[in-house]
Motif scaffolding. Structure first.
Motif, PDB file in Angstrom:
ATOM      1  N   GLN A  90      18.568   5.408  13.832  1.00  0.00           N
ATOM      2  CA  GLN A  90      17.666   4.479  13.138  1.00  0.00           C
ATOM      3  C   GLN A  90      16.329   4.355  13.863  1.00  0.00           C
ATOM      4  OE1 GLN A  90      20.296   1.165  13.370  1.00  0.00           O
ATOM      5  NE2 GLN A  90      21.416   1.703  11.510  1.00  0.00           N
ATOM      6  N   GLY A  91      16.369   4.310  15.188  1.00  0.00           N
ATOM      7  CA  GLY A  91      15.133   4.199  15.961  1.00  0.00           C
ATOM      8  C   GLY A  91      14.235   5.413  15.797  1.00  0.00           C
ATOM      9  N   VAL A  92      14.830   6.609  15.834  1.00  0.00           N
ATOM     10  CA  VAL A  92      14.029   7.824  15.661  1.00  0.00           C
ATOM     11  C   VAL A  92      13.464   7.896  14.250  1.00  0.00           C
ATOM     12  CG1 VAL A  92      14.121  10.343  15.614  1.00  0.00           C
ATOM     13  CG2 VAL A  92      15.284   9.108  17.436  1.00  0.00           C
ATOM     14  N   LEU A  93      14.245   7.444  13.281  1.00  0.00           N
ATOM     15  CA  LEU A  93      13.767   7.428  11.899  1.00  0.00           C
ATOM     16  C   LEU A  93      12.527   6.557  11.764  1.00  0.00           C
ATOM     17  CD1 LEU A  93      14.488   8.425   9.042  1.00  0.00           C
ATOM     18  CD2 LEU A  93      15.767   6.305   8.739  1.00  0.00           C
ATOM     19  N   ILE A  94      12.565   5.366  12.352  1.00  0.00           N
ATOM     20  CA  ILE A  94      11.395   4.483  12.313  1.00  0.00           C
ATOM     21  C   ILE A  94      10.223   5.110  13.060  1.00  0.00           C
ATOM     22  CG2 ILE A  94      10.506   2.292  13.179  1.00  0.00           C
ATOM     23  CD1 ILE A  94      12.104   1.920  10.731  1.00  0.00           C
ATOM     24  N   PHE A  95      10.496   5.730  14.203  1.00  0.00           N
ATOM     25  CA  PHE A  95       9.442   6.343  15.008  1.00  0.00           C
ATOM     26  C   PHE A  95       8.747   7.474  14.241  1.00  0.00           C
ATOM     27  CE2 PHE A  95       8.322   9.843  17.887  1.00  0.00           C
ATOM     28  CZ  PHE A  95       7.335   9.223  18.637  1.00  0.00           C
ATOM     29  N   VAL A 155      16.845   2.270  23.052  1.00  0.00           N
ATOM     30  CA  VAL A 155      16.508   3.425  22.207  1.00  0.00           C
ATOM     31  C   VAL A 155      15.065   3.878  22.454  1.00  0.00           C
ATOM     32  CG1 VAL A 155      16.179   4.165  19.823  1.00  0.00           C
ATOM     33  CG2 VAL A 155      18.189   2.818  20.446  1.00  0.00           C
ATOM     34  N   LEU A 156      14.148   2.908  22.581  1.00  0.00           N
ATOM     35  CA  LEU A 156      12.746   3.264  22.793  1.00  0.00           C
ATOM     36  C   LEU A 156      12.584   4.059  24.081  1.00  0.00           C
ATOM     37  CD1 LEU A 156       9.894   3.029  21.722  1.00  0.00           C
ATOM     38  CD2 LEU A 156       9.642   0.875  22.978  1.00  0.00           C
ATOM     39  N   GLN A 157      13.325   3.667  25.125  1.00  0.00           N
ATOM     40  CA  GLN A 157      13.259   4.408  26.389  1.00  0.00           C
ATOM     41  C   GLN A 157      13.808   5.827  26.214  1.00  0.00           C
ATOM     42  OE1 GLN A 157      15.358   2.549  29.634  1.00  0.00           O
ATOM     43  NE2 GLN A 157      15.214   4.349  30.936  1.00  0.00           N
ATOM     44  N   ALA A 158      14.904   5.956  25.457  1.00  0.00           N
ATOM     45  CA  ALA A 158      15.475   7.283  25.211  1.00  0.00           C
ATOM     46  C   ALA A 158      14.499   8.174  24.455  1.00  0.00           C
ATOM     47  CB  ALA A 158      16.781   7.145  24.430  1.00  0.00           C
TER      48      ALA A 158
END
Length: 314
Positions: free
Chosen positions: A283-288, A87-90
């Motif tokens: 979820q990853g974008v939300l945290i970011f 997810v971080l790479q995306a």
């Protein structure tokens, strides 16, 4: 100051935990599941259940949440179900258009909002004030998607000045990237400028009535010096707070704007992930976004010291 920054960074953890937990449960409350979407309408129930077991989606929500906490605390935001990559790479791959768009929109918002607020306060209750506040009200009221579509129709379709949609990466052409983001940045920045203008006007009116402003004028200072050196700097603290909040709003608002202008940024990544029930990406974008928002507000707090040396952080 260092101790204050350290304590604020530690205080980020419970905030992010709350955001992550609420986001986690809200996502799982939405109907549908990624296994069904991946296998298509012709998949059997047995196939769907087998895929959910392989993806770990058959576990209780609490166990999924605890496992996700564990991965996130190690800096692992998960693995995209559909993109087949971390997810971080995306997020990093799509960060450039969103970051440049947000910075350009913030520049538009500040460039319009602060001068309009200052002029409106100095020319209080004149036609200039009424026109400036009327435009500010218009900016707050008009939906960004409607403004974006009209800007595309006028400047791209009729006049042909800017591309209708799409994004040119910076490594291909800086001018092309700038040209492709002018309309989206104005769409995002105009609504934010309205809020900044109203706050700047309110703060300036309060400061212009202070005794030290009267003293500065009595000493024979030029009116421009009184306005921009003595008054504006002291009126900037509440305005700076609004600018920080506006930056978070610009990041969130980029989701709609990137969809209207077909920009390959984080906003469109969120939209496509929600449509495909790609839970790890959402979820990853939300945290970011939450982390960025909180860090920006920390930076704004630190800038208060520069504007008002009387402020001390122990």
């Amino acid at each position: 100051m260092t101790g204050y920054i350290f304590r604020r960074l530690i205080a980020l953890l419970p905030v992010l935990m709350i955001v992550a937990t609420v986001g986690f449960f809200l996502i799982y409350l939405t109907p549908g599941d990624p296994a069904s979407v991946m296998l298509g309408p012709d998949a059997t129930t047995e196939d769907v259940e087998n895929l959910k077991r392989l993806m770990g989606l058959d576990r209780p929500l609490i166990i999924q949440l605890v496992r996700w906490y564990g991965r996130t605390l190690q800096g692992d935001l998960g693995y995209s179900i559909f993109l087949q990559r971390p997810v971080l790479q995306a997020i990093i791959e799509r960060l450039e258009p969103t970051a440049v768009l947000t910075l350009m929109a913030l520049t538009v918002a500040v460039s319009i909002g602060i001068p309009a607020g200052v002029v409106s306060a100095v020319r209080r209750n004149t036609w200039v004030d009424q026109v400036a506040m009327g435009i500010a009200l218009l900016g707050v009221s008009v939906p960004t998607f409607w403004m974006g579509l009209n800007l595309i129709l006028f400047f791209s379709v009729y006049l042909g000045l800017f591309p209708v949609a799409g994004y040119v990466p910076l490594d291909q052409s800086v001018a092309g990237a700038f040209r492709s983001l002018v309309l989206p940045a104005f769409t995002l920045g105009f609504s934010a400028s309205a809020l900044i203008a109203r706050m700047t006007r309110s703060s300036m009116l309060e400061v212009l009535g202070q005794d030290y402003i009267r003293t500065a004028r009595a000493k024979g200072n030029l009116e421009q010096v009184v306005i921009y050196h003595h008054a504006l700097r002291n009126a900037m603290i509440p305005t700076l707070t609004v600018v920080g909040l506006a930056l978070g709003g610009l990041l969130a608002g980029s989701i709609v704007t990137e969809t209207v202008f077909a920009l390959p940024g984080v906003g469109r990544l969120v939209i496509s992930s929600v449509m495909r029930r790609d839970y790890p990406v959402v979820q990853g974008v939300l945290i970011f976004v939450a982390s960025t928002y909180v860090l920006v507000n920390l930076l704004i707090d630190l800038l208060y010291v520069y504007l008002d040396p009387r402020i001390k952080y122990a």
